[in-house]
Enzyme design. Structure first.
Site, PDB file in Angstrom:
ATOM      1  N   GLY A  46      34.812  40.370  27.167  1.00 28.97           N
ATOM      2  CA  GLY A  46      35.761  41.287  27.659  1.00 28.97           C
ATOM      3  C   GLY A  46      36.866  40.360  28.550  1.00 28.97           C
ATOM      4  N   GLN A  51      43.753  38.534  34.049  1.00 28.45           N
ATOM      5  CA  GLN A  51      42.972  37.373  34.433  1.00 28.45           C
ATOM      6  C   GLN A  51      43.831  36.172  33.407  1.00 28.45           C
ATOM      7  OE1 GLN A  51      39.217  39.321  32.732  1.00 28.45           O
ATOM      8  NE2 GLN A  51      38.240  37.557  33.446  1.00 28.45           N
ATOM      9  N   CYS A  91      31.632  36.769  34.673  1.00 28.58           N
ATOM     10  CA  CYS A  91      33.144  36.835  34.634  1.00 28.58           C
ATOM     11  C   CYS A  91      33.729  35.633  34.089  1.00 28.58           C
ATOM     12  CB  CYS A  91      33.480  37.358  35.767  1.00 28.58           C
ATOM     13  SG  CYS A  91      35.536  37.526  35.938  1.00 28.58           S
ATOM     14  N   LEU A  92      34.709  35.630  33.183  1.00 26.00           N
ATOM     15  CA  LEU A  92      35.357  34.430  32.554  1.00 26.00           C
ATOM     16  C   LEU A  92      36.242  33.719  33.982  1.00 26.00           C
ATOM     17  CD1 LEU A  92      36.447  35.159  29.180  1.00 26.00           C
ATOM     18  CD2 LEU A  92      34.605  33.884  29.821  1.00 26.00           C
ATOM     19  N   HIS A 133      33.360  46.810  34.238  1.00 24.03           N
ATOM     20  CA  HIS A 133      34.011  45.636  34.889  1.00 24.03           C
ATOM     21  C   HIS A 133      35.471  45.336  34.488  1.00 24.03           C
ATOM     22  CE1 HIS A 133      33.079  41.048  35.423  1.00 24.03           C
ATOM     23  NE2 HIS A 133      33.956  41.061  34.715  1.00 24.03           N
ATOM     24  N   GLU A 134      35.686  45.504  33.280  1.00 19.15           N
ATOM     25  CA  GLU A 134      37.153  45.215  32.811  1.00 19.15           C
ATOM     26  C   GLU A 134      38.262  46.148  33.737  1.00 19.15           C
ATOM     27  OE1 GLU A 134      37.665  42.422  31.806  1.00 19.15           O
ATOM     28  OE2 GLU A 134      35.771  42.102  30.884  1.00 19.15           O
ATOM     29  N   HIS A 137      38.986  44.994  37.149  1.00 25.43           N
ATOM     30  CA  HIS A 137      40.203  44.104  37.367  1.00 25.43           C
ATOM     31  C   HIS A 137      41.579  44.557  37.365  1.00 25.43           C
ATOM     32  CE1 HIS A 137      38.206  40.432  36.800  1.00 25.43           C
ATOM     33  NE2 HIS A 137      37.552  40.636  35.581  1.00 25.43           N
TER      34      HIS A 137
HETATM   35 ZN    ZN Z   1      35.676  39.847  34.875  1.00 24.04          ZN
END
Ligand code: ZN
Length: 165
Positions: A46, A51, A91-92, A133-134, A137
């Protein structure tokens, strides 16, 4: 398509709320293509627009084993949740780290697709976790705010999980 730079935890852009998308312009389509390419390149499941430095309410998710079922969510909203799951999450924007987070085990959400048609998505387990999670953000929140205990290095996990969101 092009890879975009993934912003890392501590970058102010990750702490700010995102704005709704009113119209899918060619630039938004390009952003979606780039976000998908960037997510797959980073082996993520995701990625949210902030991000990659864009403060718009847009996320892409793909929890399929083959990475061939992209879910594009414009202006997503969670409608219902049920149950609970507790497990490692990454998380990226915080590469190489994971932490234990409790999330709903079921999520029902609505969003718009690239034609600005509203649709409903229901997910359990990893998909439910990824949606939560997304969407966090988009409101400037990261999973580290919800971690139970300490963040760990991925190489220290006994059962490595390469999925990062
Ligand atoms: Zn994330």
């Amino acid at each position: 398509m092009a890879l975009r730079t993934i912003r890392e935890y501590g970058d102010d852009v990750l702490a700010r709320p995102c704005k709704e998308i009113k119209e899918v312009t060619p630039r938004i389509r390009e952003l979606v293509d780039d976000m998908l390419e960037t997510m797959y390149d980073a082996n993520g499941v995701g990625l949210a627009a902030p991000q990659v430095g864009i403060l718009k309410r847009l996320v892409v998710i793909d929890v399929s084993p083959e990475g061939d079922q992209p879910l594009i969510m414009i202006n997503p909203v969670i409608l219902e949740t049920d149950g609970e799951q507790t497990g490692y999450e990454g998380c990226l924007s915080l590469p190489g780290k994971s932490g234990i987070v409790t999330r709903p085990n079921y999520v029902k959400a609505k969003a718009y697709d690239l034609d600005m048609n509203e649709y409903i998505v229901e997910g359990e387990e990893l998909l439910a976790r990824a949606i939560c999670h997304e969407l966090d953000h988009l409101d400037g929140h990261m999973y580290v705010e919800k971690v139970e205990g300490e963040l760990v290095n991925n190489e220290d996990l006994t059962a490595p999980d390469d999925d990062e969101e």
